[in-house]
Each structure stands twice: as C-alpha cells, then as structure tokens.
Design a protein around this motif. Structure first.
Motif, PDB file in Angstrom:
ATOM      1  N   UNK A  44     -28.197 -27.331 -73.796  1.00 39.84           N
ATOM      2  CA  UNK A  44     -26.601 -26.955 -73.255  1.00 39.84           C
ATOM      3  C   UNK A  44     -26.089 -28.269 -73.645  1.00 39.84           C
ATOM      4  N   UNK A  45     -24.835 -27.632 -73.974  1.00 36.14           N
ATOM      5  CA  UNK A  45     -23.674 -28.911 -75.023  1.00 36.14           C
ATOM      6  C   UNK A  45     -21.992 -28.164 -74.427  1.00 36.14           C
ATOM      7  N   UNK A  46     -21.467 -29.630 -73.951  1.00 33.45           N
ATOM      8  CA  UNK A  46     -20.216 -29.151 -74.033  1.00 33.45           C
ATOM      9  C   UNK A  46     -19.354 -29.999 -75.094  1.00 33.45           C
ATOM     10  N   UNK A  47     -17.944 -28.983 -75.374  1.00 31.25           N
ATOM     11  CA  UNK A  47     -17.725 -30.200 -77.167  1.00 31.25           C
ATOM     12  C   UNK A  47     -16.112 -29.355 -75.957  1.00 31.25           C
ATOM     13  N   UNK A  48     -15.067 -30.125 -76.858  1.00 35.73           N
ATOM     14  CA  UNK A  48     -14.176 -30.172 -77.328  1.00 35.73           C
ATOM     15  C   UNK A  48     -13.595 -28.839 -78.523  1.00 35.73           C
ATOM     16  N   UNK A  49     -13.100 -27.580 -78.016  1.00 37.05           N
ATOM     17  CA  UNK A  49     -12.938 -26.732 -78.477  1.00 37.05           C
ATOM     18  C   UNK A  49     -11.723 -26.929 -79.944  1.00 37.05           C
ATOM     19  N   UNK A  50     -10.578 -27.445 -79.420  1.00 33.13           N
ATOM     20  CA  UNK A  50     -10.326 -28.139 -80.378  1.00 33.13           C
ATOM     21  C   UNK A  50     -10.257 -28.947 -81.348  1.00 33.13           C
ATOM     22  N   UNK A  51     -11.520 -29.394 -81.577  1.00 35.90           N
ATOM     23  CA  UNK A  51     -11.856 -30.135 -82.677  1.00 35.90           C
ATOM     24  C   UNK A  51     -12.574 -29.466 -83.689  1.00 35.90           C
ATOM     25  N   UNK A  52     -11.492 -29.383 -84.683  1.00 34.28           N
ATOM     26  CA  UNK A  52     -12.368 -28.843 -85.855  1.00 34.28           C
ATOM     27  C   UNK A  52     -12.103 -27.340 -85.958  1.00 34.28           C
ATOM     28  N   UNK A  98     -35.248 -29.248 -84.260  1.00 35.69           N
ATOM     29  CA  UNK A  98     -34.411 -29.005 -85.004  1.00 35.69           C
ATOM     30  C   UNK A  98     -33.228 -28.808 -84.928  1.00 35.69           C
ATOM     31  N   UNK A  99     -33.430 -27.655 -84.274  1.00 36.45           N
ATOM     32  CA  UNK A  99     -31.835 -27.002 -84.521  1.00 36.45           C
ATOM     33  C   UNK A  99     -31.397 -27.373 -83.116  1.00 36.45           C
ATOM     34  N   UNK A 100     -31.783 -28.115 -82.419  1.00 33.20           N
ATOM     35  CA  UNK A 100     -30.974 -28.267 -81.077  1.00 33.20           C
ATOM     36  C   UNK A 100     -30.682 -30.244 -81.414  1.00 33.20           C
ATOM     37  N   UNK A 101     -31.570 -30.455 -82.116  1.00 33.55           N
ATOM     38  CA  UNK A 101     -30.503 -31.958 -82.812  1.00 33.55           C
ATOM     39  C   UNK A 101     -29.390 -31.793 -84.070  1.00 33.55           C
ATOM     40  N   UNK A 102     -29.353 -30.644 -84.824  1.00 37.47           N
ATOM     41  CA  UNK A 102     -28.112 -30.906 -85.454  1.00 37.47           C
ATOM     42  C   UNK A 102     -27.184 -29.795 -84.291  1.00 37.47           C
ATOM     43  N   UNK A 103     -27.804 -28.757 -83.823  1.00 37.25           N
ATOM     44  CA  UNK A 103     -26.082 -28.905 -82.830  1.00 37.25           C
ATOM     45  C   UNK A 103     -25.625 -30.158 -82.211  1.00 37.25           C
ATOM     46  N   UNK A 113     -14.905 -26.090 -84.569  1.00 31.97           N
ATOM     47  CA  UNK A 113     -16.994 -26.419 -83.929  1.00 31.97           C
ATOM     48  C   UNK A 113     -17.362 -25.257 -83.587  1.00 31.97           C
ATOM     49  N   UNK A 114     -16.364 -24.842 -82.862  1.00 28.69           N
ATOM     50  CA  UNK A 114     -17.071 -23.162 -82.669  1.00 28.69           C
ATOM     51  C   UNK A 114     -17.971 -21.997 -83.872  1.00 28.69           C
ATOM     52  N   UNK A 115     -16.984 -22.674 -85.194  1.00 28.93           N
ATOM     53  CA  UNK A 115     -16.923 -21.908 -85.757  1.00 28.93           C
ATOM     54  C   UNK A 115     -18.896 -22.500 -87.104  1.00 28.93           C
ATOM     55  N   UNK A 116     -18.312 -23.611 -86.566  1.00 25.30           N
ATOM     56  CA  UNK A 116     -20.054 -24.303 -87.435  1.00 25.30           C
ATOM     57  C   UNK A 116     -21.385 -24.504 -86.548  1.00 25.30           C
ATOM     58  N   UNK A 117     -21.257 -24.536 -84.526  1.00 24.80           N
ATOM     59  CA  UNK A 117     -21.859 -24.275 -84.059  1.00 24.80           C
ATOM     60  C   UNK A 117     -22.565 -22.760 -84.476  1.00 24.80           C
ATOM     61  N   UNK A 118     -21.829 -22.018 -84.177  1.00 22.12           N
ATOM     62  CA  UNK A 118     -22.226 -20.747 -84.542  1.00 22.12           C
ATOM     63  C   UNK A 118     -22.977 -20.619 -86.231  1.00 22.12           C
ATOM     64  N   UNK A 119     -22.621 -20.948 -86.716  1.00 17.65           N
ATOM     65  CA  UNK A 119     -23.075 -21.452 -88.727  1.00 17.65           C
ATOM     66  C   UNK A 119     -24.103 -22.043 -88.412  1.00 17.65           C
TER      67      UNK A 119
END
Ligand code: NI
Length: 139
Positions: free
Chosen positions: A60-68, A113-118, A70-76
């Motif tokens: 589970x993650x919480x993030x500010x979607x105005x930040x760069x 690994x994927x978890x740490x990366x995100x 971010x949504x695209x980075x996470x999807x990538x």
C-alpha cells in the motif's frame, strides 16, 4: 479441513490479563480463534523468511499525484515487473493524494524488489508491504 484438537497452555496471570484485554479490544469472541490467527500470522512470517517458492504481498502506498509524473513512474515500474504485479487499486483520497493497493505475487526477492523500488520513488509519502500468503500451507 482436518480434525480439530484441543490442548491447554500455561501463561503468567499478568500476560493472561493482557491477552483478555487484547481479545476484547480486537473483538475476538474466544481465545481459540485468536490463537488460530496468531499461529497463522507466525506461519506466514516464517513462510516469507524461508521461502524459495512463491509469496504473496499487498503493497500500500500513498502519494501526492501533483509530484512530477509519479503515477506514470509507478506504472512504469509495475510494467517492468510483469507477472509479479497481479493487480492494483487506485483511490483518490482528496484533491492531492492517492492511495494504491498493489497485489504482488512471485519469488520473495522479486516481490521485495518491486516493493522497495516503488516505496523509494520520490514523492511516495508512505509505503508498506504486507506479507500475505498463497494460503496453501495454512489451515
Ligand atoms: Ni488519484
């Protein structure tokens, strides 16, 4: 399900009082159900520690979607771990924040690994991986 067995345990009185308070607070109706859950939780912990096979987790993650972007980075990142990311749920918490619950399944190292990366991606405010189980070895 196999047959049920009964056994008794001995614990210090003080610990027993704390246990009763805990069970009441958590809404357990009896000690047996609580102990079944305690045992399963310990088994899942061991499953994760010793596992050379498949594990399941929910990140589970919480993030500010105005930040760069971010949504695209996470999807990538999710796409680069194809097969490990089973599903994700996105919730718009308010005008700024999003919560995602990402279900992961695979070799422990890959899930970690994927978890740490995100989690370590800039802009992710909170991230926590919950060790779940395939349920195969749990009763
Ligand atoms: Ni959102």
């Amino acid at each position: 399900m196999g047959k049920t067995i009964r056994f008794s345990i001995s614990i210090p009185e003080e610990l027993s009082k704390k246990l009763e308070g805990f069970l009441k607070k958590k809404g357990y109706r009896n000690r047996s159900e609580a102990f079944r859950d305690f045992i399963r939780a310990s088994l899942v912990e061991e499953e994760w520690k010793d596992s050379r096979g498949e594990v399941v987790g929910v990140l589970s993650i919480v993030y500010d979607h105005h930040m760069g972007a971010l949504s695209e980075k996470i999807t990538e990142i999710e796409h680069s771990y194809l097969g490990c990311v089973i599903s994700s749920l996105h919730i718009h918490l308010d005008e700024d924040h999003c919560l995602e619950a990402i279900v992961l399944k695979g070799k422990k190292e890959r899930v970690q690994k994927v978890s740490d990366e995100i989690i370590s991606t800039k802009g992710v405010i909170l991230g926590k991986l919950l060790a779940a189980s395939t349920g195969k070895d749990l009763v």
